[in-house]
Design a protein around this motif. Sequence first.
Motif, short mmCIF file in Angstrom:
data_model
loop_
_atom_site.label_atom_id
_atom_site.label_comp_id
_atom_site.label_asym_id
_atom_site.label_seq_id
_atom_site.Cartn_x
_atom_site.Cartn_y
_atom_site.Cartn_z
N GLU A 156 33.92 36.48 42.01
CA GLU A 156 33.51 37.89 41.96
C GLU A 156 33.34 38.44 43.38
O GLU A 156 33.66 39.59 43.66
CB GLU A 156 32.21 38.06 41.15
N GLU A 157 32.84 37.59 44.26
CA GLU A 157 32.64 38.05 45.65
C GLU A 157 33.99 38.23 46.38
O GLU A 157 34.14 39.16 47.16
CB GLU A 157 31.73 37.06 46.40
N ARG A 177 35.26 41.49 45.27
CA ARG A 177 34.55 42.59 45.93
C ARG A 177 35.00 42.73 47.37
O ARG A 177 35.36 43.81 47.83
CB ARG A 177 33.03 42.37 45.89
N SER A 218 39.27 43.15 47.90
CA SER A 218 39.76 43.55 46.58
C SER A 218 41.29 43.55 46.54
O SER A 218 41.92 44.24 47.35
CB SER A 218 39.23 44.94 46.24
N ASN A 237 33.64 49.04 47.07
CA ASN A 237 33.05 47.70 46.94
C ASN A 237 32.31 47.25 48.20
O ASN A 237 31.67 46.19 48.20
CB ASN A 237 34.14 46.68 46.59
N ASN A 268 26.88 41.70 41.02
CA ASN A 268 28.10 42.09 41.71
C ASN A 268 28.92 43.07 40.86
O ASN A 268 29.99 42.73 40.36
CB ASN A 268 28.92 40.83 42.02
N HIS A 283 31.18 45.09 41.13
CA HIS A 283 32.32 45.64 41.90
C HIS A 283 33.29 46.39 40.99
O HIS A 283 33.27 46.22 39.77
CB HIS A 283 33.03 44.50 42.64
N ARG A 329 40.58 36.09 35.82
CA ARG A 329 39.38 35.28 36.12
C ARG A 329 39.61 33.82 35.72
O ARG A 329 39.24 32.90 36.45
CB ARG A 329 38.17 35.83 35.38
#
Length: 393
Positions: A266-267, A270, A273, A308, A327, A329, A346
């Motif tokens: 997820e980071e 963000r 991107s 983000n 998060n 984002h 994912r």
Amino acid sequence: MPDNLADPAFHANPHPAYASWRREGPTRKVRLASGLEAWLITRYDEARQALTDPRFSKNGGDDNHPSSAIDRALSRHMLAVDPPDHTRLRRLVSAAFTARRIEAMRPRIEAITAELLDAFPSGGAPFDLIDAFAFPLPIQVICELLGIPADDRDAFRAWSNIIVGGVAYRDQFPGAAAAMVGYIQGLLAARRAEPGDDLLSGLIQVRDSGDSLTEDELVSMVFLLLIAGHETTVNLIGNGVYLLLSRRERWERLCAEPALIPAAIEEFLRYESPVETATFRITSEPVTIGDRTIPAHAPVLIGLLSANHDEARFPDAAEVVLDRPQNPHLAFGHGIHYCLGAPLARLEAQIAFTGLTSRYPGLALAAAESDLAWRPGLLLRGLFTLPVTPGQP
Ligand code: HEM
């Protein structure tokens, strides 16, 4: 004078420019590499709001009818249209693109990942991680999901590169687009003659049974799934590995704490991107954001990467926090066009990073950060190549 986004220095590191633009206001005029002037939304709250505001339309209130057969075949997909067409097209694909079908891909994604990792060159020589891993994994997955023969993937990669490459490939675009459309039409004909268990056959059945998809819409949908299915995930894997290896302590932490992998992904989404700005919107009427009014029929880009990094939304926005607790984002967009493939992306990323960190803890960057080249264009953010050495497996 609008800011010029064609500047290569901007692509090498767009973060400082976006930060200063966010400080100046939530929206501004920019000039794109094509010469076109557009409005860019830079702040989180305004970007999120714009993604759900029907005044930011895909066709500006006019029903657009591209004149050429190729343009028509490429522009009748859900990401290019407003409701009610969008609702209908998304519902039809969702019927075939189910969570069950995605989850059923897990063992194949694991097997493809293991095969690619097995094939990393031994002996410590540098190789390109994009070419050896970040690209072939998602393309193999989307091709298997759709039922596209393995032999065709190289040609397909070349067309796709040109089609998403923007102005840098302007001259080659018509040829690549025609080749891609012809290829998809051939695939559809073959599946009609001999249906399989793949998504392509599923989409054809949806069309043939309900007669609710036109042939252009079907070609366009396959086109969108193919392009969106790999041009983005390659960047998620590539950008993630880059963020980890460029600060070795991050890589070592993820190798030591694999439970952090989902949060780390997820980071990566963000921080770098893979889709830098959402696809174009056109205002159907004047829209006021902050103290500026975007006129009617103006092209608008919603800056996902910039949103983000908005300090007002993300504490320590300029830091990579692998275990960021919250998060929210916008890397997969928001609202009606929210990414249909997010669960697949994912899943692929989790399997990819689990495989990489467990099998190659000695992986290291084999180029100076300043030598890494980012792909041009505002739509996608990703590296051309990512030279690495494998270390001891
Ligand atoms: C839409 C990002 C992977 C299929 C979108 C949008 C974003 C996005 C930002 C919305 C664009 C807009 O509003 O203009 C990503 C990222 C991915 C990824 C960052 C990987 C890391 C995938 C995959 C697939 C896919 C693997 C399919 C196999 C789609 C489709 C849409 C879409 C069909 C259009 C949805 C609609 O218009 O309703 N994606 N995507 N994406 N994405 Fe993805």
